[in-house]
Design an enzyme around this catalytic site. Sequence first.
Site, PDB file in Angstrom:
ATOM      1  N   CYS A 202      39.892  43.753  40.276  1.00 12.69           N
ATOM      2  CA  CYS A 202      38.724  43.761  39.819  1.00 12.69           C
ATOM      3  C   CYS A 202      38.122  45.243  39.398  1.00 12.69           C
ATOM      4  O   CYS A 202      37.687  45.647  38.472  1.00 12.69           O
ATOM      5  CB  CYS A 202      37.582  43.159  40.682  1.00 12.69           C
ATOM      6  SG  CYS A 202      38.210  42.496  42.349  1.00 12.69           S
TER       7      CYS A 202
ATOM      8  N   ARG B 219      49.008  43.358  49.453  1.00 17.18           N
ATOM      9  CA  ARG B 219      48.126  43.300  50.581  1.00 17.18           C
ATOM     10  C   ARG B 219      48.999  43.322  51.895  1.00 17.18           C
ATOM     11  O   ARG B 219      50.008  42.991  51.844  1.00 17.18           O
ATOM     12  CB  ARG B 219      47.309  42.081  50.410  1.00 17.18           C
ATOM     13  CG  ARG B 219      46.374  42.016  49.361  1.00 17.18           C
ATOM     14  CD  ARG B 219      45.593  40.611  49.536  1.00 17.18           C
ATOM     15  NE  ARG B 219      44.947  40.543  48.223  1.00 17.18           N
ATOM     16  CZ  ARG B 219      44.036  39.530  47.720  1.00 17.18           C
ATOM     17  NH1 ARG B 219      43.908  38.583  48.717  1.00 17.18           N
ATOM     18  NH2 ARG B 219      43.225  39.675  46.562  1.00 17.18           N
TER      19      ARG B 219
ATOM     20  N   GLN C  26      48.503  37.649  40.356  1.00 11.16           N
ATOM     21  CA  GLN C  26      47.295  37.099  40.384  1.00 11.16           C
ATOM     22  C   GLN C  26      47.328  36.743  38.852  1.00 11.16           C
ATOM     23  O   GLN C  26      47.173  37.592  38.173  1.00 11.16           O
ATOM     24  CB  GLN C  26      45.992  37.665  40.801  1.00 11.16           C
ATOM     25  CG  GLN C  26      45.951  37.475  42.222  1.00 11.16           C
ATOM     26  CD  GLN C  26      44.463  37.497  42.498  1.00 11.16           C
ATOM     27  OE1 GLN C  26      43.567  36.566  42.522  1.00 11.16           O
ATOM     28  NE2 GLN C  26      43.968  38.773  43.059  1.00 11.16           N
TER      29      GLN C  26
ATOM     30  N   ASP D 217      44.627  36.694  37.083  1.00 13.42           N
ATOM     31  CA  ASP D 217      43.009  36.870  37.289  1.00 13.42           C
ATOM     32  C   ASP D 217      42.384  37.078  36.064  1.00 13.42           C
ATOM     33  O   ASP D 217      42.839  37.118  34.835  1.00 13.42           O
ATOM     34  CB  ASP D 217      43.319  38.240  37.901  1.00 13.42           C
ATOM     35  CG  ASP D 217      42.102  38.705  38.861  1.00 13.42           C
ATOM     36  OD1 ASP D 217      41.183  37.730  38.881  1.00 13.42           O
ATOM     37  OD2 ASP D 217      41.890  39.753  39.312  1.00 13.42           O
TER      38      ASP D 217
ATOM     39  N   HIS E 249      38.267  38.701  34.700  1.00 10.86           N
ATOM     40  CA  HIS E 249      36.990  38.951  34.959  1.00 10.86           C
ATOM     41  C   HIS E 249      35.959  38.727  33.768  1.00 10.86           C
ATOM     42  O   HIS E 249      36.315  39.253  32.670  1.00 10.86           O
ATOM     43  CB  HIS E 249      36.715  40.428  35.653  1.00 10.86           C
ATOM     44  CG  HIS E 249      37.308  40.654  36.827  1.00 10.86           C
ATOM     45  ND1 HIS E 249      38.657  41.064  36.752  1.00 10.86           N
ATOM     46  CD2 HIS E 249      37.063  40.366  38.210  1.00 10.86           C
ATOM     47  CE1 HIS E 249      39.180  41.035  38.149  1.00 10.86           C
ATOM     48  NE2 HIS E 249      38.270  40.534  38.804  1.00 10.86           N
TER      49      HIS E 249
ATOM     50  N   LYS F 293      31.298  31.422  46.152  1.00  8.61           N
ATOM     51  CA  LYS F 293      32.415  31.199  45.279  1.00  8.61           C
ATOM     52  C   LYS F 293      33.016  29.708  45.246  1.00  8.61           C
ATOM     53  O   LYS F 293      32.500  29.041  46.316  1.00  8.61           O
ATOM     54  CB  LYS F 293      33.920  32.137  45.532  1.00  8.61           C
ATOM     55  CG  LYS F 293      34.149  31.982  46.884  1.00  8.61           C
ATOM     56  CD  LYS F 293      35.609  32.825  47.097  1.00  8.61           C
ATOM     57  CE  LYS F 293      35.939  32.692  48.806  1.00  8.61           C
ATOM     58  NZ  LYS F 293      37.291  32.979  48.939  1.00  8.61           N
TER      59      LYS F 293
ATOM     60  N   HIS G  17      34.390  36.583  38.560  1.00  7.78           N
ATOM     61  CA  HIS G  17      35.958  36.635  38.904  1.00  7.78           C
ATOM     62  C   HIS G  17      36.410  35.106  38.953  1.00  7.78           C
ATOM     63  O   HIS G  17      35.782  34.100  39.492  1.00  7.78           O
ATOM     64  CB  HIS G  17      36.165  37.000  40.117  1.00  7.78           C
ATOM     65  CG  HIS G  17      35.332  38.346  40.795  1.00  7.78           C
ATOM     66  ND1 HIS G  17      36.038  39.512  41.059  1.00  7.78           N
ATOM     67  CD2 HIS G  17      34.286  38.792  40.575  1.00  7.78           C
ATOM     68  CE1 HIS G  17      35.302  40.421  41.310  1.00  7.78           C
ATOM     69  NE2 HIS G  17      34.109  40.048  41.264  1.00  7.78           N
TER      70      HIS G  17
END
Length: 639
Positions: free
Chosen positions: A332, A361, A379, A381, A383, A467, A513
């Site tokens: 992000c 991570r 990911q 991902d 946005h 979420k 997200h």
Amino acid sequence: MKIKLMENIKEFEGTISLSDIALSISNSLKKRCVAGMVDGHLKDMDYIVDKDSDVRFITNTDKEAIEILNHSTAHLMAESIKELWGNVVFGVGPAIEEGFYYDFKIDGKMLTEDDFKAIEDKMNEISRRAEHPLRKEMTKSEALSIFNGDRLKTEIINDLPDDEIISAYTQGNYIDLCRGPHIPSTSFIKHFKLLSIAGAYWRGDSKREMLQRIYGISFFEEKDLKDYLVLLEERKARDHRKLGKQMGIFMFDDLVGRGLPMWLPNGFIVRRLLSDYIMDKEIALGYQHVLTPSLGNVELYKTSGHWAHYKDDMFPKMDVDDESYVLRPMNCPHHMVMYKSQLHSYKEFPLKIAEIAADFRYEASGALTGIERTRAFYQNDSHIFAMESQIGDVFKEVVELILDVYNDFGLKDYRMRLSLRDPNDTKKYFGNDELWERSENELRQVLNDLNIDYYEALGEAAFYGPKLDVQVRSAIGHDVTLSTIQLDYQLPERFELTYIDEKGEKARPVVIHRAILGSLDRFVAFLLEETKGVLPLWLAPTQVKVIPVNLGLHKEYSDSIYQLLKKNNLRPQVDYRDEKLGYKIREAQTQKIPYQLVIGDNEVQNNTVTYRKYGEKDQVTVTKEEFVELLKKQVEERK
RNA sequence: GCCGAAAUAGCGCAAUAGGUAGAGCAACUGACUUGUAAUCAGUAGGUUGUGGGUUCGAUUCCUACUUUCGGCACCA
């Protein structure tokens, strides 16, 4: 007194126990009864009915019965442990979705699986004693005196309200604090097994002492127990860690590091197809793909707030020149900065930036599980930058994308979780109460509008917003998140993002997200388990195995088929080894290859192929061209 | 990270009451030339996860570490 039993109403003089009501119907009913439901509340068979009531008996075929049985089995196990080792304190021992557990600590002794036999033997012995669990209700102070000296039970009692009526159950010399209800006799408990032993923090708090926990399961019928144990074996067989190794999907090595998967050639094929698949879907919906680095200045994460929240879960920062960098745990912040680099108009909204991005991570070592939970993952991902008024539409579009994708993969067994803030721990989250309430209501609203089945979970929100998570159960029983949509007012604020609205004024966008395949790695893990390693044709690393009957006579024709399939973007292999036909067929089957072709004189003479689809016995002969079309069609339909 | 268990050939396993490890499958070599789930024979393959200790001798016992497994805690 009138008692309504199913359709009938029976009258009784004075008060009467459930057990006697059952007996008044038949002796055999009484023997089968596990408990009773009185006006919607589960009660022991000892329960005395003293007013007009609806009564339903719970017998061993009712679904409530198995839970009661397991709960009682937990007590029986605790009683056995106490008889065997004496100096023990007990935590909690509930029935769970599959079976039961009990937490305990024996003074000066750690149990291992080797002790299971002794415990099970003792349980069987107590079962034969046919002890009767007897309920006793008491005040808090009475309970405290009964459990005096038991530090764990005392703590539980102290946490109950002062005026609460507390119940305890006695069977033999064993007494346990418990709500009940329980089976009428330990003799009901015959078909059970202790399954595993593990550590568990007292009250689920990692700062407190660790107890031992034994898991087990109990059934009314021996066959059910046997079936369950077979089921456990089957689940183990479709564990993605096992399948992934067998199928050459991924590997790990100490020298590279724990939790760091390496994708082997077969695995890469699957990943590439999944990436292409989801990016095509995204492009069709107007997403724009970008690529950003896996590293970022630590200031970036201080700005986003990740550093404050997740510093300990990130790989430590690297100091270079006069700056510090971190491996990114999330994408992000990069996307926020990218957005900010240009002036944006409301006319561009919703603006969808997407990336299949590598994240790192520092997951707790004990959390690592194959490619389900790693320290390096990718990911799917995105946005989405939007005006507040667009939240509903954007959210709806993403939910529909999720449903569309799940439909393509035939996924049906998932649960939608609306993850909300924990109202008792608001300092974990950024933003004010009003904003949170508004965001949470917005999500709820859309879900209701879309008529989606979901459940709410307090404390599962991200620090920046609520979420929607899509939860699935892995083969080994972990609940994992596949897809997620998150509403965020915080990052736009922290990065001071703006857009020019209809009035020509600067306004603050909201960010949504979202991840559809979630972590690609985890998605592959889930797919392997779902399919038991039999990937659909479009994803199978090898789609067709061509097997010549005779290398001398049929090799040339086999080659031509191989070339034909290749030319049509399919993934064939020819088995050129000098082995028996049966041997090669067996191997093609154990490798779960979707189509095997056996090529012999018939095929060569008639210019055909004879195929057998994985999982089917039929042999079908078609022309080469028909076969290619058949496969291409299936690939196109993603079957 | 915490509690517990485990680690033997490429794979899935066996073995040793302490005397430097075995079979199967896979691999390689040769023979067989095959029509829908394992042809036969031979060869090679291991510092028994890593380090330290006890011992005449350790794969076995002790110990530390690494990794894995089962849970717990965590999961932006």
